[in-house]
Every structure is written in C-alpha cells, then in structure tokens.
Design an enzyme around this catalytic site. Structure first.
Site, short mmCIF file in Angstrom:
data_model
loop_
_atom_site.label_atom_id
_atom_site.label_comp_id
_atom_site.label_asym_id
_atom_site.label_seq_id
_atom_site.Cartn_x
_atom_site.Cartn_y
_atom_site.Cartn_z
N CYS A 50 0.82 -1.21 0.00
CA CYS A 50 0.00 0.00 0.00
C CYS A 50 0.85 1.26 0.00
CB CYS A 50 -0.95 0.00 1.20
SG CYS A 50 -0.12 0.00 2.80
N ARG A 52 4.25 1.39 -1.29
CA ARG A 52 5.33 1.45 -2.27
C ARG A 52 5.15 0.39 -3.37
NH1 ARG A 52 9.99 1.91 0.02
NH2 ARG A 52 9.12 2.29 2.09
#
EC number: 1.2.1.70
Length: 425
Positions: A50, A52
């Site tokens: 969420c 990267r």
C-alpha cells in the site's frame, strides 16, 4: 553483475498515483515475466504494497529508462508523470535501499515488521515466476539476514506501532468510548488481523469481519468473538457500524458513496469513522464528502506516525549502522564472486593450453622422442602460451602510460621485492 532499484513510495507519490502503479497478486507472475522479457533484464523482482511499488533488477548492463518506460506502459501512465515521483538506486545504493526497506527504516511507520514479510513474498513471487536468478537471490538472502539482525540487535521493533495501530488511535480520538462501538473490518489479511487485535484490546465488543471467502473471515473473527460475513453482505450490516476499516487487494472499490448514504439515513446521521488502508483504495474517495463521515486514507496517518518516528530515532541510528555494515559485506562478497569467475575462466584457458601441449608431447614420445627433451619443450611451450596474452596487454598498457595498471600487475603476480629476494636465494 549490477543491481538497480526503481520505485515510488509514500514519500514521493500520493495515494492516487500509488494505487495506479500497484500490482495485484493476480497480475504479479505475468508482470514479472513481461518485465524480464520486454526489458531484456536478466533477473527481476517486484515489491508492491500500500505504501510502495519497487522493481529490483540484476543485470550486466543496467538501463533504468527501459524500466521506467515499461512500468509507465504497463499501468497506462505517462513516463514524465512517473519520473517526477520515482527514485532510482544503483549498485551499493540499491543494496542499501533494499536492506533499509526490509528493516522498516523506509516505512511510514518506522520499524514496522510487516514489510519484511512483504519483501519475502516478493522474493517468493519472483522465484515462482522464474525471474529471480542467483545474484538477486543472494541479495534477497543478505537483505533478510541484515533485517533480522536489525530487529534482534536494536530496539527498532519495541512497542511496535503499525499502520493498524495508527488507525485504531484515530478511532479512539473520534469515539471516546470504543467499548460501545461496532467495528466492520473489510479483508482478512495481516493488516486487518492487527487492526482486529488492537480494537479488541481497546474494548470493542462487536467486531464484524467481511471477506471474499467466509472461511478466512471466520479464522480471524472467531477467536475474538466476532461475526464473519462475505463482502456482498456488507450493505446489511453497514448501518450498525460506527467504525469501518478496510484493507484488501481488490483492484476496484468495495464500498461506494451510495451504500454509505443509505447507511447514514438508517443511522439518523450518527457519525461513521472510516479508514481505507488499501492501495488501490477500497472506499470510493467521494464518501469523504458526506457530512457525517470521517474518512481517512493511509496517507492521513502521519501524525501518529511522526510520534512513532521520534520515539524510535535512537534505535534507527543504530539500525542504519547495521545496514551500512550489511551493505559493505554484501558488496565485498559480490566482488569476490567476480574474481572467482575471472579465475575460473583463466583456469579453463590454462587447462586447455596444458591439454594441447600434453597431447603434442605424448604423440612425440610415442614416436620415439627423447623424454627429457620433450618435457623441456612442453614446459617452454606451455609457459609461452600462458604468458603471451598478459605480455601483449602489459606492453600496450606501458605504451599508453598506464602506470597504475602496471603497478596492479606487479601486485597481481606478486613481483614485490620480498618475492624477488626469495626467488634469488
């Protein structure tokens, strides 16, 4: 062999961009194989969370432009848009970056433990897809070992504060008495598991876990005395829920504005607190425009995260030192492997010369040649062959004035005064 890490994260890109660049689990195997084939990269892995999306590569000739072009093309973004929010690390910088990520030093929540598991998932996905390779595999193994040492030898993981904890902390600010609240948790992964435990510890009496499969929802909800439902039952329970926290891998929103509006009417507009931890988002952004909804995304958790950062700064400094040691040790091993490869190839050539000269000498011996003379001839011929190419190269370097190369050759062949003196004694 060189290494490259290309990516975007919560520091460089908004959640709008991150969700467009994310890879779903279903996409990953195909994406890895296409990335390897279409960019002609030898070894590749993809980490997508969420916070990267990162590409790790091992390649003789690294071409970052082809990686950016491929990533933009795969997700339908412009190359310039992606370049503005991306970062690139090469060689030792790529090694250091992977180790920092795995140890939680580059996370929104400093030292959070989930990222190491996600890094291991990325390694396993590349291995399963056949895109890992020996060099990238060695880097991942060194990364895991260094991250484990950081967690063992520093206080970076003490009193862990995760995104899940931050979400529950925000809920406590909205509802002073969580014991009277009902919480709906969408998803059944590790993050939602942490959210459920934190809420339970804060006294939330009623937990509802909604998931695509009922069995996974039951595994999470039953130990906490909660209720398990499937995703299409959410509209039936939404009006009773004060807290909604969602984290799934769905490529499309699960909760829309219309469903929330209907729930608010049934609640007589009592406020609802929602946190969307997922990327891509599970809750339509338009839900945030509703007057009685407090909607937060993963990017809104910074205040809780900053407090965590301050409390762990000393441990982070110690962890950074371990990362530097881990990076240096890996690069030394990599250089040693390069030397082994050169030695292997030179040995193969020397053995080829040996076999050629031995075959000639044995043939002449069978025809009645003098053994002593043949041994002397073979030794002289083998010496000449072994020294021919180095001699040509050294003469060329000398003619070009490359004194440093000549000095290196003297060191390589151990031609210092001590060895010369031993040879004359």
């Amino acid at each position: 062999m060189g290494f490259l890490a290309l990516g975007i994260n919560h520091k460089t890109a908004s959640v709008d961009v991150r969700e467009r660049v994310a890879f779903s689990p279903e996409q990953l195997a195909d994406a890895l194989q296409r990335l390897r084939d279409e960019t002609r990269t030898q070894e590749v892995a993809i980490l997508s969370t969420c916070n990267r999306t990162e590409i790790y590569c091992a390649q003789d000739q690294l071409n970052d432009q082809s990686l950016i072009d491929w990533l933009a093309g795969f997700h339908g973004l412009s190359v310039e848009e992606l370049r503005r929010c991306s970062y690139l690390h090469r060689e030792a910088g790529a090694v250091r970056h992977m180790m920092r990520v795995a140890a939680g030093l580059d996370s929104m929540v400093l030292g959070e433990p989930q990222i190491l598991g996600q890094m291991k998932d990325a390694w396993q996905a590349a291995r399963t897809a056949g895109t890992l390779g020996p060099y990238l595999d060695r880097l991942f193994q060194s990364t895991f070992n260094t991250a484990k040492q950081v967690r063992t030898d520093t206080a970076i993981g003490e009193n862990p504060v995760s995104v899940a904890f931050a979400a529950v902390s925000l809920a406590r600010q909205i509802f002073s008495d969580l014991e009277r609240s009902t919480a709906l948790l969408i998803g059944a992964g590790e993050t939602i598991g942490l959210v459920a435990r934190h809420l339970f510890e804060q006294g939330v009496k009623r937990l509802i876990v909604a998931n695509r499969t009922l069995e996974r929802a039951e595994l999470l909800s039953e130990p906490l005395g909660g209720q398990a439902i499937i995703l299409n039952q959410i509209p039936e329970v939404l009006a009773h829920c004060d807290i909604v926290i969602s984290s799934t891998a769905s490529p499309l929103p699960i909760l829309g504005k219309g469903a929330v509006e209907r729930a608010l009417k049934q609640r007589k507009h009592r406020p609802m607190f929602m946190v969307d931890i997922a990327v891509p988002r599970d809750i339509e952004p338009e839900v945030g425009s509703l007057g009685d909804v407090y909607l937060y995304t993963v990017d809104d958790l910074h205040e809780v995260i900053e407090e965590n950062l301050r409390s762990r700064q000393g441990a982070a400094e110690a962890a950074e030192r371990l990362i530097e040691i881990g990076t240096d040790e890996f690069m030394q091993r990599l250089r040693a492997l390069a030397a082994v490869d050169v030695l292997r190839r030179y040995r193969q050539r020397a053995e080829q010369f040996r076999d050629q000269e031995l075959s000639k000498a044995l043939g002449k011996l069978e025809r009645g040649g003098d053994p002593a003379a043949l041994m002397s001839e073979m030794a002289r011929a083998l010496t000449n062959k072994l020294l021919h190419d180095p001699s040509v190269q050294l003469k060329q370097m000398s003619a070009e004035g490359r004194a440093e190369a000549l000095a290196l050759a003297q060191e390589l062949f151990a031609l210092d005064d001590t060895h010369n003196a031993q040879g004359r004694s």
